[in-house]
Each structure stands twice: as C-alpha cells, then as structure tokens.
Design a protein around this motif. Structure first.
Motif, PDB file in Angstrom:
ATOM      1  N   TYR A 115      -2.104  17.216  18.457  1.00 29.52           N
ATOM      2  CA  TYR A 115      -1.378  18.155  17.655  1.00 29.52           C
ATOM      3  C   TYR A 115      -1.553  19.487  17.700  1.00 29.52           C
ATOM      4  N   VAL A 116      -2.732  19.811  18.354  1.00 37.62           N
ATOM      5  CA  VAL A 116      -3.125  21.284  18.320  1.00 37.62           C
ATOM      6  C   VAL A 116      -2.205  22.117  19.397  1.00 37.62           C
ATOM      7  N   VAL A 117      -1.865  21.292  20.503  1.00 36.15           N
ATOM      8  CA  VAL A 117      -0.738  21.720  21.234  1.00 36.15           C
ATOM      9  C   VAL A 117       0.654  21.807  20.704  1.00 36.15           C
ATOM     10  N   TRP A 118       0.963  20.762  19.847  1.00 32.50           N
ATOM     11  CA  TRP A 118       2.403  20.781  19.348  1.00 32.50           C
ATOM     12  C   TRP A 118       2.265  22.019  18.266  1.00 32.50           C
ATOM     13  N   VAL A 119       1.611  22.303  17.555  1.00 34.68           N
ATOM     14  CA  VAL A 119       1.662  23.370  16.699  1.00 34.68           C
ATOM     15  C   VAL A 119       1.613  24.694  17.358  1.00 34.68           C
ATOM     16  N   SER A 120       0.746  24.908  18.550  1.00 37.61           N
ATOM     17  CA  SER A 120       0.832  26.116  19.454  1.00 37.61           C
ATOM     18  C   SER A 120       2.173  26.291  19.966  1.00 37.61           C
ATOM     19  N   SER A 121       2.604  25.122  20.285  1.00 36.51           N
ATOM     20  CA  SER A 121       3.982  25.324  21.253  1.00 36.51           C
ATOM     21  C   SER A 121       4.964  25.891  20.269  1.00 36.51           C
ATOM     22  N   ALA A 122       5.043  25.602  19.044  1.00 36.68           N
ATOM     23  CA  ALA A 122       6.136  25.746  17.974  1.00 36.68           C
ATOM     24  C   ALA A 122       5.671  27.103  17.339  1.00 36.68           C
ATOM     25  N   LEU A 123       4.525  27.433  16.904  1.00 37.35           N
ATOM     26  CA  LEU A 123       4.110  28.435  15.989  1.00 37.35           C
ATOM     27  C   LEU A 123       3.176  29.428  16.434  1.00 37.35           C
ATOM     28  N   GLY A 128      -1.918  27.007  15.983  1.00 34.72           N
ATOM     29  CA  GLY A 128      -2.519  25.967  16.570  1.00 34.72           C
ATOM     30  C   GLY A 128      -4.261  25.832  16.583  1.00 34.72           C
ATOM     31  N   PHE A 129      -4.669  26.847  16.561  1.00 40.36           N
ATOM     32  CA  PHE A 129      -6.274  26.874  16.301  1.00 40.36           C
ATOM     33  C   PHE A 129      -6.511  26.573  15.006  1.00 40.36           C
ATOM     34  N   GLN A 130      -5.810  26.912  13.705  1.00 33.51           N
ATOM     35  CA  GLN A 130      -5.968  26.628  12.597  1.00 33.51           C
ATOM     36  C   GLN A 130      -5.681  25.147  12.233  1.00 33.51           C
ATOM     37  N   GLN A 131      -4.823  24.451  13.049  1.00 30.09           N
ATOM     38  CA  GLN A 131      -4.671  23.146  13.069  1.00 30.09           C
ATOM     39  C   GLN A 131      -5.813  22.398  13.510  1.00 30.09           C
ATOM     40  N   GLY A 393      -2.561  20.284   7.383  1.00 33.91           N
ATOM     41  CA  GLY A 393      -2.418  20.126   8.522  1.00 33.91           C
ATOM     42  C   GLY A 393      -1.244  19.258   9.242  1.00 33.91           C
ATOM     43  N   MET A 394      -0.680  18.414   8.221  1.00 34.06           N
ATOM     44  CA  MET A 394       0.558  17.606   8.435  1.00 34.06           C
ATOM     45  C   MET A 394       1.934  18.460   8.036  1.00 34.06           C
ATOM     46  N   ILE A 395       1.545  19.309   7.258  1.00 37.49           N
ATOM     47  CA  ILE A 395       3.016  20.147   6.947  1.00 37.49           C
ATOM     48  C   ILE A 395       3.191  20.950   8.297  1.00 37.49           C
ATOM     49  N   LEU A 396       2.000  21.598   8.813  1.00 33.46           N
ATOM     50  CA  LEU A 396       2.399  22.231  10.122  1.00 33.46           C
ATOM     51  C   LEU A 396       2.772  21.390  11.299  1.00 33.46           C
ATOM     52  N   GLU A 397       2.417  20.000  11.228  1.00 32.59           N
ATOM     53  CA  GLU A 397       3.056  19.226  12.445  1.00 32.59           C
ATOM     54  C   GLU A 397       4.455  19.063  12.059  1.00 32.59           C
ATOM     55  N   ARG A 403      10.905  22.543  14.509  1.00 30.50           N
ATOM     56  CA  ARG A 403      11.088  23.820  15.346  1.00 30.50           C
ATOM     57  C   ARG A 403      11.153  23.465  16.992  1.00 30.50           C
ATOM     58  N   MET A 404      10.353  22.604  17.230  1.00 32.28           N
ATOM     59  CA  MET A 404      10.553  22.257  18.850  1.00 32.28           C
ATOM     60  C   MET A 404      11.902  21.575  19.140  1.00 32.28           C
ATOM     61  N   ARG A 405      12.356  20.634  18.132  1.00 31.05           N
ATOM     62  CA  ARG A 405      13.651  20.171  18.284  1.00 31.05           C
ATOM     63  C   ARG A 405      14.605  21.515  18.390  1.00 31.05           C
ATOM     64  N   MET A 406      14.643  22.331  17.483  1.00 37.26           N
ATOM     65  CA  MET A 406      15.475  23.519  17.363  1.00 37.26           C
ATOM     66  C   MET A 406      15.329  24.429  18.590  1.00 37.26           C
ATOM     67  N   LYS A 407      14.076  24.999  18.903  1.00 40.97           N
ATOM     68  CA  LYS A 407      13.833  25.854  19.950  1.00 40.97           C
ATOM     69  C   LYS A 407      13.917  25.472  21.359  1.00 40.97           C
ATOM     70  N   HIS A 408      13.584  24.114  21.659  1.00 34.45           N
ATOM     71  CA  HIS A 408      13.460  23.756  22.857  1.00 34.45           C
ATOM     72  C   HIS A 408      14.386  22.220  23.032  1.00 34.45           C
ATOM     73  N   PRO A 409      15.669  22.085  22.680  1.00 35.96           N
ATOM     74  CA  PRO A 409      16.316  21.068  22.543  1.00 35.96           C
ATOM     75  C   PRO A 409      16.354  20.317  23.810  1.00 35.96           C
ATOM     76  N   ALA A 410      16.252  21.115  24.688  1.00 38.01           N
ATOM     77  CA  ALA A 410      16.604  20.614  26.275  1.00 38.01           C
ATOM     78  C   ALA A 410      15.418  20.170  27.073  1.00 38.01           C
ATOM     79  N   ALA A 411      14.154  20.194  26.403  1.00 37.38           N
ATOM     80  CA  ALA A 411      12.946  19.745  26.919  1.00 37.38           C
ATOM     81  C   ALA A 411      12.857  18.437  27.116  1.00 37.38           C
ATOM     82  N   SER A 412      12.150  17.914  28.125  1.00 34.48           N
ATOM     83  CA  SER A 412      12.060  16.523  28.365  1.00 34.48           C
ATOM     84  C   SER A 412      10.928  15.854  27.340  1.00 34.48           C
TER      85      SER A 412
END
Length: 496
Positions: A115-123, A128-131, A393-397, A403-412
């Motif tokens: 989940y650290v990577v998820w939040v870092s990728s999006a925000l 990500g560190f706070q998460q 932390g869950m709110i951040l997730e 955000r990842m769905r909106m920011k990178h819809p084409a990502a695998s």
C-alpha cells in the motif's frame, strides 16, 4: 535543479512482460523528487522460495482474523440477530471492497512496498511515506498485544504467568522465539500458519457438531433495539473484518502473484466469514442467552457447556495459538514493508538487506524491538489511537485506488475489478462512511495521540530527505521497470 526520481518494483519479483491490447500498458514507477543511486538487481533473491496458495490463504486469515476470538462482544453490544447480521452484511460493506482493491493494486504493483507503493504512485512519495509510517506503527502496536494475550489465556492454568518475573521472562522468550521463526523464512511462517489455523478452527467444528441436538433457531432472532451499544458493536465488527491490505506488503514474495494473490484473497474472505458466523450460530443457538456474559473468552465457556472441560481446554489452546499466528503474520508484513520502502528509496538502503534466508533482517529487528518496548505499556488509549491511524491510512488507499483509475487508466492490471471509474468511486463510499463513523465515535484523547503520531511522520520524511541530500545515509532505488508515465504517453501516441 532537482531531478525526477524513478522508483520501481522489487527486483526480486518476477514480472511477466507481455504485449498489451487496446486498454492496457505495463505499469511501472512512482514519481519522486530526489536523486538516488540505482540498486543492482540482486539475482540471488530469485533462488528464495516463494509463498504458494495455501500458506498465503492462512497468512491472510491471520492478518485479518485468527478465528472467532473477540467477536463475542458483538452479541453483548447488540444482541444475537444484529451480531449475526453484522458478520453477514459487514463483509460486503468493508471486507470485500478492501480485498478487491488489494487484489487489483497488489497485482498492479506486485512488490513488498504494498500500500505504500499504491499511495506513492497516486499521491507522491510524501504521502506514501506517511502511509508507511502509520501502517507500520499500527502494526507494531497491534503485535505487542499478542504475547500478552497469549499469556492471559494460559494464566488460568498456570497462575505464575499472571504477573512478576515469570510473566516478563515469558513475554520476552515468546517474542524472541516467534521473531526467530520470521527470520528463518516466509515459507516456514506460511506453513506454520497453516498448521496453527487448522488447530484453531477444528475445536469450533467439533463444537458445532456437538451442538446440533441442542440448537434452537429462535434464539438467533432475538433483538432489542432499545439496548444497543453502537460504539462497541461497530468497533467489534470493524476490527474483526479489516487489515486485508496487510498481505500486499508480501506480494513480492508470492509465487505468481498476478494469479495467486486474487485467489488467495477470495478464499480468505470466505474462510474468515465462516470462522465468525458458524461459532456465533453455535454459541447463540445452543446456549440460553445471557448477553452480559458475551465478552472476550466466552466461547471457552460455551465449549465447556457443550462438550466438557476437554473442549474448553482445546478452545483456550486454540485462542493462545491464534495469538501466535497473528504475531508471526503481522511481523512478516511489517518487516517486509520496511524492506519494500527501502527498495523504493524511502528508507536507508540497509533496510533492504536480506538474511541468507531471504528475510529482511533489520526490518524484523526493528519490529521486534518495537514489540518488546510496547509490551510493558498500558494499551487502552494507544491501541485506540493506532486504530484511528489505520482509518487515515485506509482513506489514503481509497483515494490512491480511484486516482490510479483516473490517472493511469491504460496501465496493466492483471486483476481488475470489473467496474469503471464511477463504480470505483461508489464502491469506496460505504467503507468511507463507516470509517467516518468510527472516527466520530473516538475520544478527544485518542484523536490527540493520533495527531501527535502523524506529526512525527510529517517531520521524519523531510529529515530523511535531508540525510539523503547530505549523503549522511545511503538511499537507493531500483531501475528495472519502465516509467509508467512514459509508457502511458507512448500508448496514447500509438492509439491516436
């Protein structure tokens, strides 16, 4: 002028590179702000045995549940019918959405940062560190309880474990023993979790069979709307059905995570739900209702009433074993999370060092030290505070997922929840409302303690960045994966 940092997946993870169709491209990185040296790919980690399906299911079981120990308060708080309905309905509101998000994001980023990577990728790396800080802290606080609870179950038979030097020595010895088990390898921890899980579940299966002639279904329907402790009820449901995301910090250690992780989460949800519902059906239906008796440990009294002293001892031993299972599963997640953060350049490089068994040695030592330190404290308020940190932390997730769905819809996305962006937002609404309710019911003191903990995290991240810039500590990241933004731009250019 600062350069963009390209942070990529754990190099020990096996990623299948494949051609992509018109709606997906390979995922990759997190965007940061600082220069970092790049780590070399430690091919030696490819020889480390990965966690297979069955051990992963039981690791999830212990991350979330460990059995029905602690669900008794739901009957005390709201009565039989609402207790049963809660454990039937609540998984659809909370557990299933969290498990689905973990399956999608965990296969999108199959690495130990979770989940650290998820939040870092999006925000970005700050959040990500706070998460990572909030999740690791809540995990260590949680883990400090399990050796204490283990001894609490045993002290009725061994009174010397109730206090004094024998108790202190037992807590220390138990922590060292279980820490060593984590050091020896995650596959060993996984198979030990399987054995512990079977031992913890079996007495309730026996209790259910014994109870059949004594069941009275009308007892399941008792409800008193004028006598409900909503705070206790919601907290009991919430804390017995969460932490599905914890397994994501072990994704880099899973055999074929793109397929194994979603399936393991699916079977884990079923196993956890059944491990709560059937014991409740047994205890409520076979024993005359006395709500005030339904508190922690009451299932051992139910076992004695149905099967005698031998079944009570089995349930108590299962409860003690369950605490050990939750300890080793939680420590695994906490320590591999620190390793994953180091591989992302968020922590000093020495946190990424592995033992000869492939385990994060320093992460295990840090987590064990926190457990030993906190084992001597009073937990009532600090545990409530870590629960509040978990909510943040869950709110951040949820935000990261949308955000990842909106920011990178084409990502695998090897596993993708079959809903669009609007559906993703709507799926996160009910659990967010639940989180708000839990936060609203917390005391001002709990909120103050949680705020102080978050402030510490806000200060730690820039301090670590300063140490990086001054070269006081070595930070490094992997560069094995492509840039997500670059791949997305190439894809968009391709389809124009």
């Amino acid at each position: 002028m600062q350069k963009r940092r390209i942070i990529t997946v754990n190099p020990s993870t096996s990623i299948e590179m494949r051609e992509y169709n018109n709606d997906e491209v390979p995922y990759a990185n997190v965007v940061g702000d600082d220069d970092d040296e790049q780590t070399q790919s430690p091919k030696a980690t490819d020889k480390i045995r990965k966690v297979s399906m069955l051990p992963l299911i039981f690791l999830i079981f212990y991350e979330v549940s460990g059995g029905p120990f602690g669900v008794e308060d739901s009957v005390n708080a709201a009565g039989p019918l609402l207790a049963l309905l809660g454990f039937v309905i609540f998984p659809f509101i909370w557990s299933i959405p969290e498990a689905l998000i973990t399956a999608e994001m965990g296969t999108m980023f199959p690495e130990n940062g979770g989940y650290v990577v998820w939040v870092s990728s999006a925000l970005g790396p700050f959040w990500g560190f706070q998460q990572g800080w909030m999740k690791w802290l809540s995990g260590v606080i949680d883990n400090a309880l399990y050796p204490v609870l283990f001894l609490d179950y045993l002290k009725s038979g061994i009174p010397a474990l109730g206090s004094g030097l024998p108790r202190v020595a037992s807590i220390l010895a138990l922590t060292i023993l279980l820490t060593y088990l984590n050091y020896r390898g995650l596959t060993i921890v996984g198979w030990v979790a399987v054995l512990m899980g079977v031992f913890s579940i079996l007495p309730f299966a026996v209790m259910g069979l014994i109870s059949i002639p004594r069941l009275e279904p009308s007892r399941w329907l008792v409800m008193d709307l004028g006598n409900i402790n909503w705070n206790l009820y919601l907290n009991t449901l919430f804390w017995n059905l969460n932490y599905w995301d914890s397994i994501s910090t072990l994704a880099g250690e899973v055999e074929n995570p793109n397929k194994t992780l979603p399936k393991a989460l699916y079977y884990g949800v079923i196993l956890v739900a059944l491990s709560y519902i059937f014991p409740l059906l047994t205890g409520i239906g076979a024993i005359p209702l006395e709500r005030e008796l339904w508190t922690d440990g009451y299932f051992s009294d139910v076992a004695k009433a149905l099967g005698g002293a031998w079944l009570r001892w089995w349930v108590q031993a299962a409860a003690a074993t369950s605490n050990m299972g939750m300890f080793i599963a939680e420590m695994s997640s906490d320590s591999f999370q620190l390793l994953g953060m180091a591989e992302r350049g968020m922590l000093p490089e020495f946190f990424a060092k592995r033992s000869r068994y492939g385990t994060p040695l320093l992460g295990i030592l840090f987590s064990a030290s926190g457990v030993i330190l906190l084992s001597w404290l009073s937990f009532q308020e600090i545990v409530a505070a870590e629960n509040l940190l978990y909510c943040v932390g869950m709110i951040l997730e949820f935000i990261a997922f949308v955000r990842m769905r909106m920011k990178h819809p084409a990502a695998s996305r090897p596993y993708k929840i079959p809903i669009g962006t609007t559906g993703s937002i709507l799926m996160c609404v009910p659990p967010t409302i639940l989180i708000c309710a839990v936060v609203a019911l917390s005391s001002a003191k709990v909120a103050a303690v949680s705020f102080v903990m978050m402030i510490i995290g806000f200060l730690m991240q820039p301090c670590l960045n300063h140490m990086d810039r001054k070269k006081w500590l070595k930070f490094s990241v992997s560069s094995d994966l492509p840039d997500l933004q670059q791949e997305t731009r190439e894809y968009e250019t391709l389809i124009r």
